[in-house]
Design a protein around this motif. Structure first.
Motif, PDB file in Angstrom:
ATOM      1  N   GLY A   6      -2.369  72.226 -65.114  1.00  8.44           N
ATOM      2  CA  GLY A   6      -1.462  71.784 -65.199  1.00  8.44           C
ATOM      3  C   GLY A   6      -1.609  71.033 -63.248  1.00  8.44           C
ATOM      4  N   ARG A   7      -1.132  72.483 -62.365  1.00  9.93           N
ATOM      5  CA  ARG A   7      -0.716  71.364 -61.384  1.00  9.93           C
ATOM      6  C   ARG A   7      -1.868  70.931 -60.519  1.00  9.93           C
ATOM      7  N   MET A   8      -2.915  71.319 -61.547  1.00 10.08           N
ATOM      8  CA  MET A   8      -4.557  70.682 -60.689  1.00 10.08           C
ATOM      9  C   MET A   8      -3.980  68.735 -61.889  1.00 10.08           C
ATOM     10  N   LEU A   9      -3.692  68.418 -62.679  1.00  7.76           N
ATOM     11  CA  LEU A   9      -3.805  67.507 -63.380  1.00  7.76           C
ATOM     12  C   LEU A   9      -2.926  66.616 -62.818  1.00  7.76           C
ATOM     13  N   MET A  10      -1.220  67.219 -63.389  1.00 11.11           N
ATOM     14  CA  MET A  10      -0.851  66.183 -62.229  1.00 11.11           C
ATOM     15  C   MET A  10      -0.843  66.010 -61.251  1.00 11.11           C
ATOM     16  N   LYS A  11      -1.027  67.018 -60.081  1.00  8.97           N
ATOM     17  CA  LYS A  11      -2.023  66.666 -58.431  1.00  8.97           C
ATOM     18  C   LYS A  11      -3.183  65.889 -58.274  1.00  8.97           C
ATOM     19  N   ARG A  12      -3.840  65.673 -59.452  1.00  6.80           N
ATOM     20  CA  ARG A  12      -5.183  64.950 -59.654  1.00  6.80           C
ATOM     21  C   ARG A  12      -5.917  65.592 -58.229  1.00  6.80           C
ATOM     22  N   GLN A  13      -5.770  67.361 -58.256  1.00 10.99           N
ATOM     23  CA  GLN A  13      -6.353  68.220 -57.129  1.00 10.99           C
ATOM     24  C   GLN A  13      -8.271  68.281 -57.843  1.00 10.99           C
ATOM     25  N   ARG A  14      -8.662  68.153 -56.973  1.00 11.57           N
ATOM     26  CA  ARG A  14     -10.633  68.512 -56.950  1.00 11.57           C
ATOM     27  C   ARG A  14     -11.308  69.940 -56.437  1.00 11.57           C
ATOM     28  N   LEU A  15     -10.796  71.279 -57.406  1.00 10.50           N
ATOM     29  CA  LEU A  15     -11.419  71.811 -56.735  1.00 10.50           C
ATOM     30  C   LEU A  15     -13.908  71.301 -57.374  1.00 10.50           C
ATOM     31  N   ILE A  16     -13.836  71.928 -55.329  1.00 13.99           N
ATOM     32  CA  ILE A  16     -15.219  71.938 -55.165  1.00 13.99           C
ATOM     33  C   ILE A  16     -16.234  73.153 -54.517  1.00 13.99           C
ATOM     34  N   GLY A  17     -17.485  73.322 -55.909  1.00 13.96           N
ATOM     35  CA  GLY A  17     -17.769  74.350 -55.087  1.00 13.96           C
ATOM     36  C   GLY A  17     -18.990  73.566 -53.447  1.00 13.96           C
ATOM     37  N   SER A  18     -19.189  74.533 -52.885  1.00  9.48           N
ATOM     38  CA  SER A  18     -20.436  74.313 -52.274  1.00  9.48           C
ATOM     39  C   SER A  18     -21.313  74.857 -51.702  1.00  9.48           C
ATOM     40  N   THR A  19     -22.334  74.906 -51.505  1.00  9.66           N
ATOM     41  CA  THR A  19     -23.494  76.084 -51.139  1.00  9.66           C
ATOM     42  C   THR A  19     -24.877  75.398 -50.623  1.00  9.66           C
ATOM     43  N   LEU A  20     -25.337  75.478 -49.429  1.00  8.35           N
ATOM     44  CA  LEU A  20     -26.789  74.749 -49.128  1.00  8.35           C
ATOM     45  C   LEU A  20     -27.981  75.507 -49.578  1.00  8.35           C
ATOM     46  N   ARG A  21     -27.618  76.778 -49.938  1.00  9.18           N
ATOM     47  CA  ARG A  21     -28.534  77.333 -50.456  1.00  9.18           C
ATOM     48  C   ARG A  21     -29.437  76.931 -51.325  1.00  9.18           C
ATOM     49  N   SER A  22     -28.184  76.375 -52.618  1.00  7.93           N
ATOM     50  CA  SER A  22     -29.237  75.602 -54.142  1.00  7.93           C
ATOM     51  C   SER A  22     -29.523  74.111 -53.614  1.00  7.93           C
ATOM     52  N   LYS A  23     -28.986  74.019 -52.052  1.00  3.28           N
ATOM     53  CA  LYS A  23     -29.858  72.020 -52.398  1.00  3.28           C
ATOM     54  C   LYS A  23     -31.120  70.797 -52.349  1.00  3.28           C
ATOM     55  N   THR A  24     -31.965  71.144 -52.780  1.00  2.00           N
ATOM     56  CA  THR A  24     -33.202  70.857 -52.578  1.00  2.00           C
ATOM     57  C   THR A  24     -33.238  70.032 -50.652  1.00  2.00           C
ATOM     58  N   PRO A  25     -35.110  70.286 -50.736  1.00  2.00           N
ATOM     59  CA  PRO A  25     -35.200  70.040 -48.947  1.00  2.00           C
ATOM     60  C   PRO A  25     -34.500  68.454 -48.717  1.00  2.00           C
ATOM     61  N   GLN A  26     -34.669  67.319 -50.254  1.00  2.00           N
ATOM     62  CA  GLN A  26     -34.305  66.379 -49.387  1.00  2.00           C
ATOM     63  C   GLN A  26     -32.547  66.292 -48.669  1.00  2.00           C
ATOM     64  N   ALA A  27     -32.150  66.620 -49.984  1.00  2.00           N
ATOM     65  CA  ALA A  27     -30.603  66.940 -49.974  1.00  2.00           C
ATOM     66  C   ALA A  27     -30.305  67.736 -48.132  1.00  2.00           C
ATOM     67  N   LYS A  28     -31.098  68.367 -47.944  1.00  2.00           N
ATOM     68  CA  LYS A  28     -30.447  69.418 -46.728  1.00  2.00           C
ATOM     69  C   LYS A  28     -31.275  68.426 -45.887  1.00  2.00           C
ATOM     70  N   GLY A  29     -32.152  67.330 -45.910  1.00  2.45           N
ATOM     71  CA  GLY A  29     -32.473  66.738 -44.859  1.00  2.45           C
ATOM     72  C   GLY A  29     -31.780  65.706 -45.037  1.00  2.45           C
ATOM     73  N   ALA A  30     -30.737  64.769 -46.105  1.00  2.00           N
ATOM     74  CA  ALA A  30     -30.272  64.015 -45.853  1.00  2.00           C
ATOM     75  C   ALA A  30     -29.023  64.272 -45.275  1.00  2.00           C
ATOM     76  N   ILE A  31     -28.593  66.036 -45.164  1.00  2.00           N
ATOM     77  CA  ILE A  31     -27.542  66.321 -44.153  1.00  2.00           C
ATOM     78  C   ILE A  31     -27.826  66.290 -42.836  1.00  2.00           C
ATOM     79  N   LEU A  32     -28.801  66.800 -42.967  1.00  2.00           N
ATOM     80  CA  LEU A  32     -29.259  66.871 -40.971  1.00  2.00           C
ATOM     81  C   LEU A  32     -29.485  65.299 -40.449  1.00  2.00           C
ATOM     82  N   ASP A  33     -29.865  64.814 -41.359  1.00  2.00           N
ATOM     83  CA  ASP A  33     -30.101  62.997 -40.846  1.00  2.00           C
ATOM     84  C   ASP A  33     -28.517  62.224 -40.601  1.00  2.00           C
ATOM     85  N   ALA A  34     -27.487  63.290 -41.505  1.00  4.22           N
ATOM     86  CA  ALA A  34     -26.199  62.615 -41.134  1.00  4.22           C
ATOM     87  C   ALA A  34     -25.905  63.221 -39.864  1.00  4.22           C
ATOM     88  N   LEU A  35     -26.308  64.682 -39.534  1.00  3.57           N
ATOM     89  CA  LEU A  35     -25.540  65.434 -38.917  1.00  3.57           C
ATOM     90  C   LEU A  35     -26.285  65.066 -37.049  1.00  3.57           C
TER      91      LEU A  35
END
Length: 184
Positions: free
Chosen positions: A105-134
């Motif tokens: 209910g709180r999540m809906l009313m406040k339009r909250q977003r819950l995001i799970g994030s880990t580098l382990r499961s990212k593809t080598p291409q996605a990790k490369g894009a992160i490195l490029d941005a860094l």
């Protein structure tokens, strides 16, 4: 930005990135010494978790538009209370457990977003894009000395057991390194 475990390696880096990019941050830590160090790195405010819940302190600060949380389950309800309208909770660890009740209910009313994030499961291409941005956005600040890794201690790999005991003592601020060269 609310950063839990502000004195960790990720936390001390995130504080510096927030400062460098003009984003105010509030940290939670496990001691007054750690809080003092985080404030010296650029955190705007903080809370020692041994003083009780961080909820009122973060609310008094203005709440959080984004939370970086390596704790997980045991902080979920409190995180939802301090997360502002349209806020994002980015979960990067499970030190406080993997299951918790979510107030949808709180999540809906406040339009909250819950995001799970880990580098382990990212593809080598996605990790490369992160490195490029860094490389484009962070590396120049490292080169200019605006950002620097905070190294607490370093041990030779043969002393990994001692390093792990030190980590488990929760006394470290920043990263603890193992040297594979035998030096350290």
């Amino acid at each position: 930005m609310l950063l839990h475990a502000g004195a960790s390696g990720v936390g001390t880096t995130a504080i510096q990135l927030c400062r460098a990019f003009g984003h105010p941050c509030f940290v939670t830590v496990g001691s007054d010494d750690k809080l003092e160090k985080c404030l010296s790195l650029g955190a705007d405010a903080g809370w020692n978790r041994h003083q009780g819940s961080f909820v009122q302190a973060v609310k008094d600060w203005g709440g959080a538009d984004m939370i970086l949380d390596p704790v997980g389950a045991s902080y979920l309800a409190d995180n939802q209370q301090v997360l502002n309208m349209d806020g994002r909770l980015v979960l990067i660890g499970l030190m406080g457990g993997r299951t918790a009740e979510l107030d949808m209910g709180r999540m809906l009313m406040k339009r909250q977003r819950l995001i799970g994030s880990t580098l382990r499961s990212k593809t080598p291409q996605a990790k490369g894009a992160i490195l490029d941005a860094l490389f484009a956005h962070v590396w120049p600040r490292l080169a200019r000395g605006e950002l620097s890794p905070l190294i607490d201690r370093e041990w030779p790999i043969q002393d990994a057991e001692h390093a792990m005991a030190y980590l488990e003592s929760n006394a470290s601020i920043g990263k603890v390194l193992l040297s594979v060269s035998g030096e350290g």
